[in-house]
Design an enzyme around this catalytic site. Sequence first.
Site, PDB file in Angstrom:
ATOM      1  N   ILE A 139      12.338  66.724 -27.644  1.00 21.35           N
ATOM      2  CA  ILE A 139      13.551  66.353 -28.357  1.00 21.35           C
ATOM      3  C   ILE A 139      14.153  65.135 -27.659  1.00 21.35           C
ATOM      4  O   ILE A 139      14.418  65.170 -26.446  1.00 21.35           O
ATOM      5  CB  ILE A 139      14.575  67.504 -28.378  1.00 21.35           C
ATOM      6  CG1 ILE A 139      13.908  68.805 -28.871  1.00 21.35           C
ATOM      7  CG2 ILE A 139      15.767  67.129 -29.239  1.00 21.35           C
ATOM      8  CD1 ILE A 139      13.277  68.720 -30.245  1.00 21.35           C
ATOM      9  N   LYS A 140      14.347  64.063 -28.424  1.00 21.11           N
ATOM     10  CA  LYS A 140      14.877  62.830 -27.835  1.00 21.11           C
ATOM     11  C   LYS A 140      16.403  62.859 -27.803  1.00 21.11           C
ATOM     12  O   LYS A 140      17.055  63.135 -28.816  1.00 21.11           O
ATOM     13  CB  LYS A 140      14.393  61.610 -28.626  1.00 21.11           C
ATOM     14  CG  LYS A 140      12.908  61.365 -28.510  1.00 21.11           C
ATOM     15  CD  LYS A 140      12.456  60.171 -29.325  1.00 21.11           C
ATOM     16  CE  LYS A 140      12.771  58.856 -28.652  1.00 21.11           C
ATOM     17  NZ  LYS A 140      12.150  57.702 -29.359  1.00 21.11           N
ATOM     18  N   ILE A 141      16.939  62.562 -26.628  1.00 18.65           N
ATOM     19  CA  ILE A 141      18.382  62.494 -26.421  1.00 18.65           C
ATOM     20  C   ILE A 141      18.694  61.149 -25.775  1.00 18.65           C
ATOM     21  O   ILE A 141      18.045  60.767 -24.796  1.00 18.65           O
ATOM     22  CB  ILE A 141      18.872  63.637 -25.512  1.00 18.65           C
ATOM     23  CG1 ILE A 141      18.603  64.997 -26.187  1.00 18.65           C
ATOM     24  CG2 ILE A 141      20.357  63.487 -25.187  1.00 18.65           C
ATOM     25  CD1 ILE A 141      18.946  66.192 -25.319  1.00 18.65           C
TER      26      ILE A 141
END
Length: 929
Positions: A139-141
Amino acid sequence: MKERAMKLSALGQSIWYDNIERGLIRTGEMARMIREDGVVGVTSNPSIFEKAIGGSSEYDEAFRTLVDGGADADAIYRALVLEDIQGAADLLRPAYDRTKGGDGYISIEVSPQLAHETAKTIEAAREWWKWVDRPNVMIKIPATPEGMPAIQQATADGISVNVTLIFTVGQYEDVASAYLAGLEERVAAGKPVDGIASVASFFVSRIDSKIDPRLPEDSGSRGLVAIANSKVAYEAYKRIFAGKRWEALHGAGARPQRMLWASTSTKNPAYRDVLYVEELIGPNTVNTVPPKTLDAFLDHGEAKATLEAGVADAHAVLNGLAGEGVDLAAAGEELLREGVASFAASFEKLMTCIAFRREAVLEGDPRKVRYALGDTLPDVEARLAKLAESNMAARIWARDPSVWRDDEEHRAVIENRLGWLEIVPPMREAIPELKKFAKSIVDGGYRHVLLLGMGGSSLCPEVLRETFGPKEGYLDLRVLDSTDPDAVEGATEGIDLDETLFLVASKSGTTTEVKAFYQYFAYRVHDHSRFIAVTDPGTILNKLAREERFRKTFVNPPDIGGRYSALSYFGLVPAALLGIDLEAYLDDALRMSHACGSCVQAEKNPGIRMGAVLGEAALAGRDKLTLLFSPEFAALGSWVEQLVAESTGKEGKGIVPVDGESLGTPDQYGEDRIFVYTRYANTRDTAQDAGVAALESAGHPVITIQVETLEDLAGEFFRWEMATAVAGAVLGIDPFDEPNVKESKDLTKELLDVFESQGTFPKEKPLVSRGGLELYGDDEWRDRCAGCSAREALQFHVGRAEEGDFLAVLAYLPSTPAIRAQIDAIRAALRARTNLPVTVGYGPRFLHSTGQLHKGGTNNGVFLQITTKDASDLAIPDWKFGFSTLKQAQARGDFQALTKHGRRVVRVHLDGDAKELLAGLEDRLKGDR
């Protein structure tokens, strides 16, 4: 696996692919890249999904299913993206298993609109982790200050995180610390950490793009800062993941957060195209490469350990920046803000696109459109059903040439002419570039722009000028598309050349008229920085612009034909210079393109429906497409005229567009007419409404399209492009070639060759020469009119027009208001005499418009060509002939081509005062039939 990929892997670097779209998965291309190109991971971002979902038809079937099931825009986005992410994860799962979780990941980003909201980012990360339900998803943050606690919490939750938008070493150290803190929190809670992976996406080339312009011209640091920044960050990585803090976590089974090099495409063409791959190769790293960069590296990249070399030099480069007036930390903060804003804008555009497409599936045409066909076209509904059964829309969007032709010759042409279908999304991406360019021109003191073009390169800009006019503070646009000497000289009349920009527009770069225009004005202006070009890649014009140092060249996609180029750079560069609201303008084009998409049923699809009607009408003998407009949209007619005539007029078939004809009473029209009325809701002139209503009441087929704003023009461009393509399929012709245009060009060249060698054209003898009128004509006319007076000869010619025919006035004259008024009077006289459609074209521009129809279409035209002797032959510098000679050769070449095709044609040469002789011509054309 390819050799360079194998070497890269042996050096400890993993190749991840920075792109995803449904087609890559569906066609097996992603599986091939994993198998052959060494790809062991995939990354995505909102910009990638905007291009994938908004710029292709791959998602249409799934989209329609979702809409039919009642899904809203958010649910549609989630479902489409989720299917791609899960599909990619499943393809990468063998790599994940083989590397024991070291590689094989697919990344999906939380909404960038949450970049500054910690709690909502954490919630979104948890949701995507649950929805994807695959161990090999990250998951890209984003690495914003608000993102740091979210990174820590997501890691503590057992979620694998790809931290994006890291630009500086300090920012990276905060990211690594957040990752470690998350792991520590998890260990303290007695939870396992061996299944968690993370990468820190450190952006590379954007640093050079930001820093290079801020360095002194003679700085030795240009092109070095991004690499130096990355090497120092990697040094920090080795330090962070080697101390006591890390050893404790490592003992619990934790994995180091690998450095991932992002933004590794080369932005500066002066730099090597694989610079940001070759210089950052080292152990336990990832390089996520976009498509072109991957292809380039696999083709000619050099794989050797470079990341840990020259670290001292890297420190020296960074330490020296302050002395050169550059604050790297501040630049990094700017890039972070810009990155978040860019991704947020892409996400917003994607959601707008989804909303438009959903609206299209539910509603179809975004305009109020009335099809009043009565009982004149009984086969239209059957045709629509047939098009739906054949999946016409889906096949067009899939670029299937067999929609039109299946032979190799036509397939080759068609496959290279369908780029207009998907041009709107990339042009929306180009809006910032276009606006920035327009501002630089205005700020540079320019007040006027003269466009030098022909056909598709000039007609759309002319429509934009007439429809919008220049916005206050922007440029006044003039268009030169005539070789008439008066037109060339008059193009800059009343304007200051020092305040004028010259826009040279040619798809091929070889258009004779455009080359002549450029030659003339380049000789007058000398300063080539006042020229810009729009052309295809690799053309002669492209090369000329580079060698002569034009101010800028806009390179258009090569798979778009000139007449289909309105929504490409050929139309949008002039639009930007006029100050048109590009966002609103292209949003309307996007809305219409989705309405014409393959997920919209044929009867609701505006392009499919109108194309079916126009094609059926032509097959039923109603081949005279009569264009009516509210005055605010009247300029659109000349563009539609070219599009329809040049696309359909071939192989003895065709639709004859009739533009600019005064609206008459129903009894003045025959059964060969079909009308399309473009009505502006806020029109200042509603007089046409009553006339159109009378046509409908009398049983004539009428299509009425109501547009609400001037920006709706963009959508109408797309509607007509799609409708014309569909009409071509109904007629059984290829709407993307122009087989007869070259004939006139070749005949013109032969005449010019004679002129160059002999100083004159071959002699012609008129059949009639009286009162300043010289008449030439086809063989039948010559045989029948020997010994006739000019009146008799002209009356006989007009009398050859029969029911189902049309007359065409081909005026090789300057298009001044006075001349136009006289030509309009001749048009009215011919219409009154014959009760037939009469078209008007000004030469030589119509050769790039209706010329194809005249030679290649149905033999139902009666042509009256009008030429005149110019006062002087305006010189074209360094050419052996001038503009008047060129125009004469074009007129004679056109005449020869018409006679070669057995057309009924008479040329009237005005040997004297044009105004007086045109009045005499009008008088001789009048009479009872």
